[in-house]
Scaffold this motif. Structure first.
Motif, PDB file in Angstrom:
ATOM      1  N   UNK A  28      24.238   2.084   1.798  1.00 47.10           N
ATOM      2  CA  UNK A  28      24.797   3.249   1.768  1.00 47.10           C
ATOM      3  C   UNK A  28      24.265   4.601   1.874  1.00 47.10           C
ATOM      4  N   UNK A  29      22.719   4.589   1.642  1.00 51.02           N
ATOM      5  CA  UNK A  29      22.141   5.752   1.580  1.00 51.02           C
ATOM      6  C   UNK A  29      21.502   6.017   3.078  1.00 51.02           C
ATOM      7  N   UNK A  30      21.739   5.190   3.834  1.00 54.36           N
ATOM      8  CA  UNK A  30      21.187   5.423   5.237  1.00 54.36           C
ATOM      9  C   UNK A  30      19.746   4.624   5.677  1.00 54.36           C
ATOM     10  N   UNK A  31      19.502   3.801   4.719  1.00 58.00           N
ATOM     11  CA  UNK A  31      18.176   2.947   4.788  1.00 58.00           C
ATOM     12  C   UNK A  31      18.917   1.482   5.147  1.00 58.00           C
ATOM     13  N   UNK A  32      17.931   0.548   4.960  1.00 58.36           N
ATOM     14  CA  UNK A  32      18.456  -0.916   5.122  1.00 58.36           C
ATOM     15  C   UNK A  32      17.726  -1.726   4.230  1.00 58.36           C
ATOM     16  N   UNK A  33      18.355  -2.842   4.102  1.00 62.46           N
ATOM     17  CA  UNK A  33      17.597  -3.856   3.484  1.00 62.46           C
ATOM     18  C   UNK A  33      17.451  -5.103   4.268  1.00 62.46           C
ATOM     19  N   UNK A  49       0.944  -1.163  -0.003  1.00 63.68           N
ATOM     20  CA  UNK A  49      -0.140  -0.067  -0.014  1.00 63.68           C
ATOM     21  C   UNK A  49       1.005   1.129  -0.050  1.00 63.68           C
ATOM     22  N   UNK A  50       0.817   2.099  -1.319  1.00 59.78           N
ATOM     23  CA  UNK A  50       1.607   3.424  -1.127  1.00 59.78           C
ATOM     24  C   UNK A  50       3.234   2.903  -1.203  1.00 59.78           C
ATOM     25  N   UNK A  51       3.904   3.317  -0.099  1.00 61.06           N
ATOM     26  CA  UNK A  51       5.318   3.116  -0.179  1.00 61.06           C
ATOM     27  C   UNK A  51       5.473   2.039   0.864  1.00 61.06           C
ATOM     28  N   UNK A  52       4.573   1.109   1.424  1.00 61.05           N
ATOM     29  CA  UNK A  52       4.786   0.430   2.532  1.00 61.05           C
ATOM     30  C   UNK A  52       4.587  -1.162   2.096  1.00 61.05           C
ATOM     31  N   UNK A  53       5.158  -2.168   2.363  1.00 56.03           N
ATOM     32  CA  UNK A  53       5.062  -3.606   2.288  1.00 56.03           C
ATOM     33  C   UNK A  53       5.013  -4.291   3.548  1.00 56.03           C
ATOM     34  N   UNK A  54       3.858  -4.974   3.734  1.00 56.18           N
ATOM     35  CA  UNK A  54       3.589  -5.740   4.781  1.00 56.18           C
ATOM     36  C   UNK A  54       3.412  -7.101   4.616  1.00 56.18           C
ATOM     37  N   UNK A  55       3.937  -7.987   5.734  1.00 57.67           N
ATOM     38  CA  UNK A  55       3.838  -9.426   5.353  1.00 57.67           C
ATOM     39  C   UNK A  55       3.721  -9.848   6.833  1.00 57.67           C
ATOM     40  N   UNK A  62       3.921 -12.809  13.558  1.00 57.92           N
ATOM     41  CA  UNK A  62       4.892 -11.453  13.440  1.00 57.92           C
ATOM     42  C   UNK A  62       4.277 -10.774  11.995  1.00 57.92           C
ATOM     43  N   UNK A  63       3.581  -9.414  12.271  1.00 58.01           N
ATOM     44  CA  UNK A  63       3.471  -8.531  11.125  1.00 58.01           C
ATOM     45  C   UNK A  63       4.490  -7.374  10.993  1.00 58.01           C
ATOM     46  N   UNK A  64       5.190  -7.724   9.672  1.00 53.40           N
ATOM     47  CA  UNK A  64       6.079  -6.785   9.770  1.00 53.40           C
ATOM     48  C   UNK A  64       6.016  -5.660   8.578  1.00 53.40           C
ATOM     49  N   UNK A  65       5.841  -4.456   8.937  1.00 53.99           N
ATOM     50  CA  UNK A  65       5.639  -3.310   7.954  1.00 53.99           C
ATOM     51  C   UNK A  65       6.828  -2.264   7.529  1.00 53.99           C
ATOM     52  N   UNK A  66       7.292  -2.522   6.409  1.00 48.50           N
ATOM     53  CA  UNK A  66       8.182  -1.618   6.038  1.00 48.50           C
ATOM     54  C   UNK A  66       7.947  -0.417   5.413  1.00 48.50           C
ATOM     55  N   UNK A  67       8.436   0.696   5.714  1.00 55.80           N
ATOM     56  CA  UNK A  67       8.100   1.887   5.432  1.00 55.80           C
ATOM     57  C   UNK A  67       9.231   2.558   4.502  1.00 55.80           C
ATOM     58  N   UNK A  68       8.693   3.322   3.295  1.00 52.52           N
ATOM     59  CA  UNK A  68       9.716   3.618   2.418  1.00 52.52           C
ATOM     60  C   UNK A  68      10.093   2.556   1.569  1.00 52.52           C
ATOM     61  N   UNK A  69       9.487   1.382   1.583  1.00 55.40           N
ATOM     62  CA  UNK A  69       9.873   0.272   0.929  1.00 55.40           C
ATOM     63  C   UNK A  69       9.885   0.073  -0.673  1.00 55.40           C
ATOM     64  N   UNK A  70      10.870  -0.749  -0.967  1.00 58.55           N
ATOM     65  CA  UNK A  70      10.983  -1.125  -2.419  1.00 58.55           C
ATOM     66  C   UNK A  70      11.219  -2.646  -2.325  1.00 58.55           C
ATOM     67  N   UNK A  71      10.517  -3.542  -3.039  1.00 53.54           N
ATOM     68  CA  UNK A  71      10.595  -4.985  -2.897  1.00 53.54           C
ATOM     69  C   UNK A  71      11.364  -5.394  -3.942  1.00 53.54           C
ATOM     70  N   UNK A  72      12.481  -6.002  -4.047  1.00 51.92           N
ATOM     71  CA  UNK A  72      13.193  -6.482  -5.131  1.00 51.92           C
ATOM     72  C   UNK A  72      13.258  -7.926  -5.339  1.00 51.92           C
ATOM     73  N   UNK A  73      13.403  -8.414  -6.733  1.00 57.93           N
ATOM     74  CA  UNK A  73      13.334  -9.824  -6.788  1.00 57.93           C
ATOM     75  C   UNK A  73      12.281 -10.758  -6.755  1.00 57.93           C
ATOM     76  N   UNK A  74      11.245 -10.053  -6.876  1.00 56.84           N
ATOM     77  CA  UNK A  74      10.092 -10.692  -6.876  1.00 56.84           C
ATOM     78  C   UNK A  74       8.954  -9.872  -7.499  1.00 56.84           C
ATOM     79  N   UNK A  88      14.975 -15.875  -3.561  1.00 54.45           N
ATOM     80  CA  UNK A  88      15.209 -14.480  -2.988  1.00 54.45           C
ATOM     81  C   UNK A  88      14.160 -13.830  -2.906  1.00 54.45           C
ATOM     82  N   UNK A  89      14.434 -12.507  -1.769  1.00 56.45           N
ATOM     83  CA  UNK A  89      13.453 -11.472  -1.687  1.00 56.45           C
ATOM     84  C   UNK A  89      14.248 -10.366  -0.754  1.00 56.45           C
ATOM     85  N   UNK A  90      14.321  -9.321  -1.615  1.00 61.02           N
ATOM     86  CA  UNK A  90      14.959  -8.024  -0.770  1.00 61.02           C
ATOM     87  C   UNK A  90      13.865  -6.959  -0.650  1.00 61.02           C
TER      88      UNK A  90
END
Length: 121
Positions: free
Chosen positions: A83-88, A27-33, A47-59, A98-100
């Motif tokens: 390197x930009x201050x975020x996380x993977x 939803x928007x810039x969030x990925x939740x699973x 465990x419900x994990x919501x990533x904000x400012x998320x980009x989902x790669x390899x899927x 794989x999923x990033x």
């Protein structure tokens, strides 16, 4: 690794060994699973994990739907800074899928779950 923000420490603290994918949404810039963690000896948790400012790669959406349908389990997971201050969050679902998820912040919600939610693969 440098000191992690509290929200990322919550994510790292999750024991995702053999966690099963229950559902996901974007939803928007969030990925939740939602992942079913634990085992019959220790008990289970959702465990419900919501990533904000998320980009989902390899899927893609179809692959994520298949992961839910197949009760895909986490084989490995690690969180690394970018390197930009975020996380993977780098996750491999068994057998070798794989999923990033690149993100800026994350929210982890946990609640006890009954054993019968674990699906047979």
């Amino acid at each position: 690794m440098t000191e992690l923000p509290e929200d990322v420490r919550d994510l790292v603290a999750l024991d995702l060994r053999a966690a099963q994918v229950q559902d996901w949404s974007i939803a928007g810039d969030s990925f939740t699973w939602t992942l079913l963690t634990g085992d019959p000896d220790r008990g289970h948790e959702l465990a419900t994990v919501t990533y904000v400012g998320a980009v989902v790669l390899h899927t893609n959406r179809r692959d994520l739907d298949r992961a839910v349908a197949a009760a895909a389990e986490v084989a490995r997971a690690e969180v690394v800074p970018t390197g930009e201050g975020g996380f993977e969050h780098r996750v491999v679902l068994a057998p070798d899928y794989p999923l990033v998820v690149r993100f800026w912040s994350v929210e982890v919600r946990r609640m006890p779950a009954p054993d019968h939610l674990r699906r047979v693969r």
